[in-house]
Design a protein around this motif. Structure first.
Motif, PDB file in Angstrom:
ATOM      1  N   ARG A   8      35.805 -16.829  -7.874  1.00 40.55           N
ATOM      2  CA  ARG A   8      34.461 -17.173  -7.366  1.00 40.55           C
ATOM      3  C   ARG A   8      34.525 -18.432  -6.511  1.00 40.55           C
ATOM      4  O   ARG A   8      33.911 -18.505  -5.456  1.00 40.55           O
ATOM      5  N   TRP A   9      35.266 -19.418  -6.987  1.00 43.08           N
ATOM      6  CA  TRP A   9      35.372 -20.663  -6.216  1.00 43.08           C
ATOM      7  C   TRP A   9      36.119 -20.434  -4.910  1.00 43.08           C
ATOM      8  O   TRP A   9      35.749 -20.970  -3.873  1.00 43.08           O
ATOM      9  N   ARG A  10      37.199 -19.610  -5.001  1.00 47.92           N
ATOM     10  CA  ARG A  10      37.992 -19.353  -3.797  1.00 47.92           C
ATOM     11  C   ARG A  10      37.135 -18.664  -2.731  1.00 47.92           C
ATOM     12  O   ARG A  10      37.217 -18.960  -1.556  1.00 47.92           O
ATOM     13  N   ILE A  64      34.630 -31.812 -16.888  1.00 44.83           N
ATOM     14  CA  ILE A  64      35.789 -30.937 -17.113  1.00 44.83           C
ATOM     15  C   ILE A  64      35.523 -29.611 -16.407  1.00 44.83           C
ATOM     16  O   ILE A  64      34.467 -29.004 -16.602  1.00 44.83           O
ATOM     17  N   GLU A  65      36.488 -29.183 -15.599  1.00 42.64           N
ATOM     18  CA  GLU A  65      36.280 -27.998 -14.750  1.00 42.64           C
ATOM     19  C   GLU A  65      37.611 -27.279 -14.530  1.00 42.64           C
ATOM     20  O   GLU A  65      38.612 -27.915 -14.210  1.00 42.64           O
ATOM     21  N   LEU A  66      37.562 -25.963 -14.714  1.00 43.26           N
ATOM     22  CA  LEU A  66      38.762 -25.135 -14.515  1.00 43.26           C
ATOM     23  C   LEU A  66      39.265 -25.132 -13.079  1.00 43.26           C
ATOM     24  O   LEU A  66      40.470 -25.151 -12.838  1.00 43.26           O
ATOM     25  N   ASP A 104      41.092 -26.421 -18.795  1.00 42.42           N
ATOM     26  CA  ASP A 104      40.230 -25.657 -19.702  1.00 42.42           C
ATOM     27  C   ASP A 104      39.549 -26.601 -20.697  1.00 42.42           C
ATOM     28  O   ASP A 104      40.230 -27.342 -21.415  1.00 42.42           O
ATOM     29  N   PHE A 105      38.229 -26.536 -20.728  1.00 41.72           N
ATOM     30  CA  PHE A 105      37.459 -27.372 -21.654  1.00 41.72           C
ATOM     31  C   PHE A 105      37.988 -27.275 -23.092  1.00 41.72           C
ATOM     32  O   PHE A 105      38.036 -28.265 -23.825  1.00 41.72           O
ATOM     33  N   PHE A 106      38.411 -26.072 -23.491  1.00 41.95           N
ATOM     34  CA  PHE A 106      38.840 -25.880 -24.884  1.00 41.95           C
ATOM     35  C   PHE A 106      40.191 -26.540 -25.168  1.00 41.95           C
ATOM     36  O   PHE A 106      40.605 -26.620 -26.309  1.00 41.95           O
ATOM     37  N   ASP A 121      24.904 -30.619 -20.410  1.00 40.32           N
ATOM     38  CA  ASP A 121      25.298 -29.231 -20.162  1.00 40.32           C
ATOM     39  C   ASP A 121      24.228 -28.563 -19.331  1.00 40.32           C
ATOM     40  O   ASP A 121      23.119 -28.312 -19.804  1.00 40.32           O
ATOM     41  N   ARG A 122      24.541 -28.308 -18.080  1.00 42.58           N
ATOM     42  CA  ARG A 122      23.671 -27.458 -17.261  1.00 42.58           C
ATOM     43  C   ARG A 122      24.529 -26.272 -16.806  1.00 42.58           C
ATOM     44  O   ARG A 122      25.534 -26.451 -16.134  1.00 42.58           O
ATOM     45  N   ALA A 123      24.131 -25.093 -17.315  1.00 42.11           N
ATOM     46  CA  ALA A 123      24.828 -23.860 -16.947  1.00 42.11           C
ATOM     47  C   ALA A 123      26.276 -23.823 -17.419  1.00 42.11           C
ATOM     48  O   ALA A 123      27.124 -23.215 -16.774  1.00 42.11           O
TER      49      ALA A 123
HETATM   50  C1  LIG Z   1      27.818 -21.582 -13.970  1.00 43.15           C
HETATM   51  S1  LIG Z   1      28.969 -22.770 -13.398  1.00 43.15           S
HETATM   52  C2  LIG Z   1      28.071 -24.287 -13.686  1.00 43.15           C
HETATM   53  C3  LIG Z   1      28.688 -25.488 -13.027  1.00 43.15           C
HETATM   54  C4  LIG Z   1      27.887 -26.780 -13.168  1.00 43.15           C
HETATM   55  N1  LIG Z   1      27.635 -27.132 -14.547  1.00 43.15           N
HETATM   56  C5  LIG Z   1      26.607 -26.747 -12.355  1.00 43.15           C
HETATM   57  O1  LIG Z   1      25.532 -26.993 -12.938  1.00 43.15           O
HETATM   58  O2  LIG Z   1      26.678 -26.498 -11.133  1.00 43.15           O
HETATM   59  C6  LIG Z   1      30.213 -22.780 -14.683  1.00 43.15           C
HETATM   60  C7  LIG Z   1      31.478 -23.530 -14.302  1.00 43.15           C
HETATM   61  O3  LIG Z   1      32.345 -23.557 -15.431  1.00 43.15           O
HETATM   62  C8  LIG Z   1      33.683 -23.429 -15.013  1.00 43.15           C
HETATM   63  N2  LIG Z   1      34.410 -22.955 -16.211  1.00 43.15           N
HETATM   64  C9  LIG Z   1      34.326 -21.723 -16.782  1.00 43.15           C
HETATM   65  N3  LIG Z   1      35.056 -21.683 -17.913  1.00 43.15           N
HETATM   66  C10 LIG Z   1      35.614 -22.920 -18.069  1.00 43.15           C
HETATM   67  C11 LIG Z   1      36.459 -23.512 -19.052  1.00 43.15           C
HETATM   68  N4  LIG Z   1      36.897 -22.817 -20.113  1.00 43.15           N
HETATM   69  N5  LIG Z   1      36.824 -24.816 -18.906  1.00 43.15           N
HETATM   70  C12 LIG Z   1      36.400 -25.548 -17.827  1.00 43.15           C
HETATM   71  N6  LIG Z   1      35.591 -25.033 -16.864  1.00 43.15           N
HETATM   72  C13 LIG Z   1      35.202 -23.736 -16.979  1.00 43.15           C
HETATM   73  C14 LIG Z   1      33.605 -22.479 -13.832  1.00 43.15           C
HETATM   74  O4  LIG Z   1      34.703 -22.594 -12.951  1.00 43.15           O
HETATM   75  C15 LIG Z   1      32.287 -22.913 -13.177  1.00 43.15           C
HETATM   76  O5  LIG Z   1      32.507 -23.901 -12.192  1.00 43.15           O
END
Ligand SMILES: C[S@@+](CC[C@H](N)C(=O)[O-])C[C@H]1O[C@@H](n2cnc3c(N)ncnc32)[C@H](O)[C@@H]1O
Length: 212
Positions: A8-10, A64-66, A104-106, A121-123
């Motif tokens: 999606r990001w790409r 934190i972001e993948l 990875d957040f986990f 936490d938004r989204a």
């Molecule tokens: C719906 S987007 C929301 C991004 C941001 N919070 C915002 O409000 O614009 C979810 C994001 O989580 C990232 N993501 C998904 N799973 C993840 C994980 N396990 N660890 C870190 N980031 C993750 C995705 O790449 C994506 O950028």
């Protein structure tokens, strides 16, 4: 799942990204009582401008972001020197008061989170499939010290809709997931978005005692 996000990001399919600070952050953050200087954890942060708002309001931010692409875009669209370093398994970018951990957040552990005193936490919750949400709520509880506040902006959806992400997470589920470790207060439900049937729902949380 990780692969899907990276794609999606790409491909630039990032309809979730907002070009302005989220109004619920502006409205409710000051009511949470997070002291200036408190570091805010922003899980699954994307390139959210809300992090800049928090930083401008005296909060160091740890996002934190993948997706490395999200972080690269965040820093290139921002101002100031960027420093990069590693703390396995994360690549870390720092720009001003914002540090972004790519991974990875986990995999982010409590010993790396020593100074965190609030979360936003938004989204993030709604980006995760149902089976992973419980793990998310517990992992967050492990990283947030007792007494610390957080703001969560989730999505509800018209009944009958399914699929995602984003997923819809109803009020009962938010309570079920977080109440074991957080005091949970519902703040508001937004207006339904035309066409999609989505409506945002905003929650204040305070981490209770140890448990987890
Ligand atoms: C719906 S987007 C929301 C991004 C941001 N919070 C915002 O409000 O614009 C979810 C994001 O989580 C990232 N993501 C998904 N799973 C993840 C994980 N396990 N660890 C870190 N980031 C993750 C995705 O790449 C994506 O950028």
């Amino acid at each position: 799942m990780a692969q899907e996000w990276l794609e999606r990001w790409r491909e630039g399919r990032i309809g979730f990204h907002r070009r302005e600070t989220h109004p619920a952050l502006v409205r409710y953050w000051p009511l949470l009582g997070a002291r200036p200087g408190t570091k805010v954890l922003v899980p699954l942060c994307g390139k959210s401008l809300d992090m800049r708002w928090l930083a401008r309001h005296d909060h160091p931010v740890l996002g934190i972001e993948l997706a490395g692409a999200a972080i690269e875009q965040f820093v290139s669209e921002g101002e100031g020197e960027v420093s990069r370093y590693h703390q396995e398994p994360f690549a870390i970018y720092r720009q001003g008061n914002v540090e972004l951990w790519c991974g990875d957040f986990f995999h982010f552990h409590i010993d790396q989170a020593a100074e965190i005193g609030a979360f936003y936490d938004r989204a993030a919750l709604i980006a995760l499939p149902p089976a992973t949400r419980q793990r998310y709520a517990f992992h967050l509880a492990q990283l947030i010290p007792p007494g610390s506040p957080g703001l969560l902006i989730s999505l509800r959806r018209a009944p009958g809709d399914s699929g995602g992400p984003p997923y819809h997470v109803e009020a009962d589920e938010v309570r079920e997931l977080f109440e074991p470790n957080f005091q949970v207060t519902h703040l508001e439900d937004g207006e339904p978005e035309p066409g999609s049937g989505f409506r945002e729902s905003v929650w204040a949380m305070v981490r209770r005692g140890p448990k987890v």
